[in-house]
Design an enzyme around this catalytic site. Structure first.
Site, PDB file in Angstrom:
ATOM      1  N   ASN A 220       0.872  -1.175   0.000  1.00  0.00           N
ATOM      2  CA  ASN A 220       0.000   0.000   0.000  1.00  0.00           C
ATOM      3  C   ASN A 220       0.911   1.227   0.000  1.00  0.00           C
ATOM      4  OD1 ASN A 220      -1.696   2.110   0.628  1.00  0.00           O
ATOM      5  ND2 ASN A 220      -2.775   1.032   2.266  1.00  0.00           N
TER       6      ASN A 220
ATOM      7  N   ARG B  73      -2.661  -1.519  -3.592  1.00  0.00           N
ATOM      8  CA  ARG B  73      -3.747  -0.540  -3.495  1.00  0.00           C
ATOM      9  C   ARG B  73      -3.494   0.473  -4.597  1.00  0.00           C
ATOM     10  NH1 ARG B  73      -3.980   4.344   0.622  1.00  0.00           N
ATOM     11  NH2 ARG B  73      -5.923   5.275  -0.066  1.00  0.00           N
TER      12      ARG B  73
ATOM     13  N   HIS C 253     -11.151   5.468  -0.518  1.00  0.00           N
ATOM     14  CA  HIS C 253     -11.168   4.571   0.659  1.00  0.00           C
ATOM     15  C   HIS C 253     -12.133   3.398   0.445  1.00  0.00           C
ATOM     16  CE1 HIS C 253     -10.063   8.295   3.283  1.00  0.00           C
ATOM     17  NE2 HIS C 253      -8.973   7.584   3.046  1.00  0.00           N
TER      18      HIS C 253
ATOM     19  N   GLY D 188      -6.532  11.173   5.980  1.00  0.00           N
ATOM     20  CA  GLY D 188      -7.619  11.447   5.046  1.00  0.00           C
ATOM     21  C   GLY D 188      -8.859  10.824   5.675  1.00  0.00           C
TER      22      GLY D 188
ATOM     23  N   ARG E  54      -6.734  18.624   4.918  1.00  0.00           N
ATOM     24  CA  ARG E  54      -7.592  18.942   3.765  1.00  0.00           C
ATOM     25  C   ARG E  54      -8.883  19.592   4.246  1.00  0.00           C
ATOM     26  NH1 ARG E  54      -7.443  13.112   1.228  1.00  0.00           N
ATOM     27  NH2 ARG E  54      -5.465  12.729   2.256  1.00  0.00           N
TER      28      ARG E  54
ATOM     29  N   GLU F 153      -7.559  -2.817   5.109  1.00  0.00           N
ATOM     30  CA  GLU F 153      -7.822  -2.859   3.675  1.00  0.00           C
ATOM     31  C   GLU F 153      -6.862  -3.824   2.995  1.00  0.00           C
ATOM     32  OE1 GLU F 153      -7.500   1.186   2.221  1.00  0.00           O
ATOM     33  OE2 GLU F 153      -5.864   1.555   3.579  1.00  0.00           O
TER      34      GLU F 153
HETATM   35  P1  ADP Z   1      -3.549   7.340   7.249  1.00  0.00           P
HETATM   36  O1  ADP Z   1      -4.833   7.926   6.735  1.00  0.00           O
HETATM   37  O2  ADP Z   1      -2.344   8.110   6.853  1.00  0.00           O
HETATM   38  O3  ADP Z   1      -3.429   5.832   7.050  1.00  0.00           O
HETATM   39  P2  ADP Z   1      -4.139   6.688  10.011  1.00  0.00           P
HETATM   40  O4  ADP Z   1      -5.323   5.861   9.653  1.00  0.00           O
HETATM   41  O5  ADP Z   1      -2.983   6.023  10.652  1.00  0.00           O
HETATM   42  O6  ADP Z   1      -3.626   7.573   8.817  1.00  0.00           O
HETATM   43  O7  ADP Z   1      -4.694   7.831  11.000  1.00  0.00           O
HETATM   44  C1  ADP Z   1      -3.865   8.847  11.474  1.00  0.00           C
HETATM   45  C2  ADP Z   1      -4.684   9.672  12.456  1.00  0.00           C
HETATM   46  O8  ADP Z   1      -5.105   8.838  13.535  1.00  0.00           O
HETATM   47  C3  ADP Z   1      -3.900  10.833  13.066  1.00  0.00           C
HETATM   48  O9  ADP Z   1      -4.685  11.998  13.081  1.00  0.00           O
HETATM   49  C4  ADP Z   1      -3.656  10.343  14.486  1.00  0.00           C
HETATM   50  O10 ADP Z   1      -3.565  11.395  15.423  1.00  0.00           O
HETATM   51  C5  ADP Z   1      -4.904   9.516  14.740  1.00  0.00           C
HETATM   52  N1  ADP Z   1      -4.725   8.600  15.851  1.00  0.00           N
HETATM   53  C6  ADP Z   1      -3.917   7.528  15.919  1.00  0.00           C
HETATM   54  N2  ADP Z   1      -3.991   6.955  17.157  1.00  0.00           N
HETATM   55  C7  ADP Z   1      -4.874   7.710  17.865  1.00  0.00           C
HETATM   56  C8  ADP Z   1      -5.378   7.664  19.206  1.00  0.00           C
HETATM   57  N3  ADP Z   1      -4.995   6.724  20.049  1.00  0.00           N
HETATM   58  N4  ADP Z   1      -6.267   8.606  19.587  1.00  0.00           N
HETATM   59  C9  ADP Z   1      -6.665   9.570  18.730  1.00  0.00           C
HETATM   60  N5  ADP Z   1      -6.221   9.667  17.457  1.00  0.00           N
HETATM   61  C10 ADP Z   1      -5.346   8.754  17.036  1.00  0.00           C
END
Ligand code: ADP
Length: 405
Positions: free
Chosen positions: A7, A90, A179, A211, A240, A384
């Site tokens: 991915n 992906r 997504h 995102g 965004r 995913e």
């Molecule tokens: P991507 O879309 O790049 O795959 P992720 O799905 O890993 O990103 O999501 C990243 C987001 O998740 C960030 O805003 C991060 O702060 C949030 N995040 C990760 N762990 C936690 C948590 N324990 N509590 C709140 N937000 C979290």
């Protein structure tokens, strides 16, 4: 069958090696670009977790490192790369023709190249990862699933923008949504563990990561989704802007002499949680600042939650009801506070979160609504890659059968 899923995103490359059809996760990892532009590579095998760091961030170097991990004796995984049977990717944007899981060929890559302008910040790195992997392991079957594919079922009334029809006819300017693989996995899995029949349920799936998007899934089909032609539309995101009056962009260009590139930068990289809070695009950092009394951070979170909540109402109306809410993605699966705020004051829709389960089961695959609530609420850790592994393994099997018959 060993299926390697890659991915390749704009600032990270994730990989998972599955043994299919048993769906055993053998090895996984993610290489991320940190704020200094260097690489942090986290690998988890069934035995241990390791972290490696190096200067700079290059797709080729990360893929080399991933392949090395696959055959490293320490991970007790594969003895040679020839044991990889299928590579699944992906793929960001399939346009109107990218509907299912497809074999990646030179001609498909050439077609994908034509769609780069639809996701200029995401597609180039995605394609770079796909091309580099194909070069590194050329003798294996490569296939992929478009992020837009699951939303192929959107009806015309949901995907058309209110601009002259000829823009759609001539240039395919329409909502595509993204997504898709994550929404498909989360909605299927959530209905399964909630004991609902997927083919006759009304589901809202929330993928909330850096995102973020929301999808309305009725009777097993995506019928509407918040992202659009590009991944900028919809709910507020890390950096965004999400939904915005198109007039704002013209106003900015006309009155402040901004170029397309500058507007692009503002709406993609300087907006969202970061733009409103002035703190960060990272939900945790904004949450921390809000807890410490930062007013702008509180406002950013209020806008973030409010905009997602509005989609629940819209999609319940679009589907004629609501049976299930699924939360996935870094924020969706890990932030009890985000889920609590988003689900608040929605009792009239049948949405009643159990505060206890929401907090205690945070981060796990869990059912978190109150016992007598009409709408099921389920946390689904994003996966995913497993969905991609299933689809590419199926395609590889079908191709093999065709060749033998
Ligand atoms: P991507 O879309 O790049 O795959 P992720 O799905 O890993 O990103 O999501 C990243 C987001 O998740 C960030 O805003 C991060 O702060 C949030 N995040 C990760 N762990 C936690 C948590 N324990 N509590 C709140 N937000 C979290």
């Amino acid at each position: 069958m060993n299926v390697l899923v890659i991915n390749s995103g704009s600032s990270s490359i994730k990989f998972r090696l599955f043994c299919m059809p048993e769906e055993i996760l053998v090895l996984q990892g993610v290489a991320e670009k940190n704020s200094e532009g260097n690489t942090t590579f986290r690998i988890s095998s069934q035995k241990e977790k390791t972290v490696k760091k190096w200067n700079g961030y290059s797709c080729k170097k990360i893929l080399d490192a991933i392949l090395k991990e696959l055959v490293s004796p320490a991970n007790e995984c594969l003895s040679s790369l020839s044991e990889v049977d299928v590579v699944g990717h992906r793929m960001i944007h399939g346009g109107e023709n990218g509907t299912g899981c497809v074999e990646i060929t030179d001609s498909l890559v050439a077609e994908m190249q034509k769609l780069v302008s639809l996701a200029p910040l995401h597609y180039p790195t995605n394609l770079e990862g796909i091309n580099a992997t194909r070069k590194l392991i050329p003798d294996v079957f490569h296939a992929g699933v478009f992020d837009t594919a699951f939303h192929h079922t959107l009806p015309e009334k949901a995907f058309l923008y209110g601009i002259p029809f000829s823009w759609y006819q001539k240039h395919k300017i329409r909502k595509f949504g993204f997504h898709g693989t994550s929404h498909k996995y989360a909605s299927q899995r959530a209905s399964q563990i909630a004991g609902l029949d997927y083919q006759s349920s009304k589901i809202v799936s929330c993928h909330l990561g850096n995102g973020a998007s929301v999808a309305a899934i009725k009777n097993g089909k995506s019928i509407d989704t918040s992202m659009g032609l590009t991944p900028v539309e919809g709910v507020l995101m890390g950096t965004r802007c999400g939904d915005i009056d198109a007039g704002v962009l013209i106003y900015l260009q006309q009155n402040f002499n901004l170029s397309n590139r500058e507007v692009q930068q503002i709406i993609n990289k300087e907006s969202g949680l970061l733009g409103i809070s002035g703190v960060s695009g990272d939900y945790r950092a904004v949450e921390k600042a809000a807890q410490e009394g930062n007013k702008a951070a509180r406002t950013a979170l209020a806008v973030y939650h409010y905009r997602i909540k509005k989609y629940f109402g819209a999609y319940a109306a679009a589907m004629g009801g609501l049976d299930l809410l699924a939360f996935t993605g870094g924020i969706g699966q890990n932030s009890a506070n985000a889920r609590k705020e988003i689900c608040s004051d929605l009792e009239f829709l049948g949405v009643q979160l159990s505060e206890k389960q929401n907090t205690e089961l945070n981060g796990t695959e869990a059912i978190i609504q109150q016992e007598k609530a009409n709408v099921k609420i389920v946390i689904i850790p994003a996966n995913e890659e497993l969905m991609i592994a299933r689809e590419v393994a199926d395609l590889a099997k079908r191709k093999q059968k065709d060749r033998l018959s």
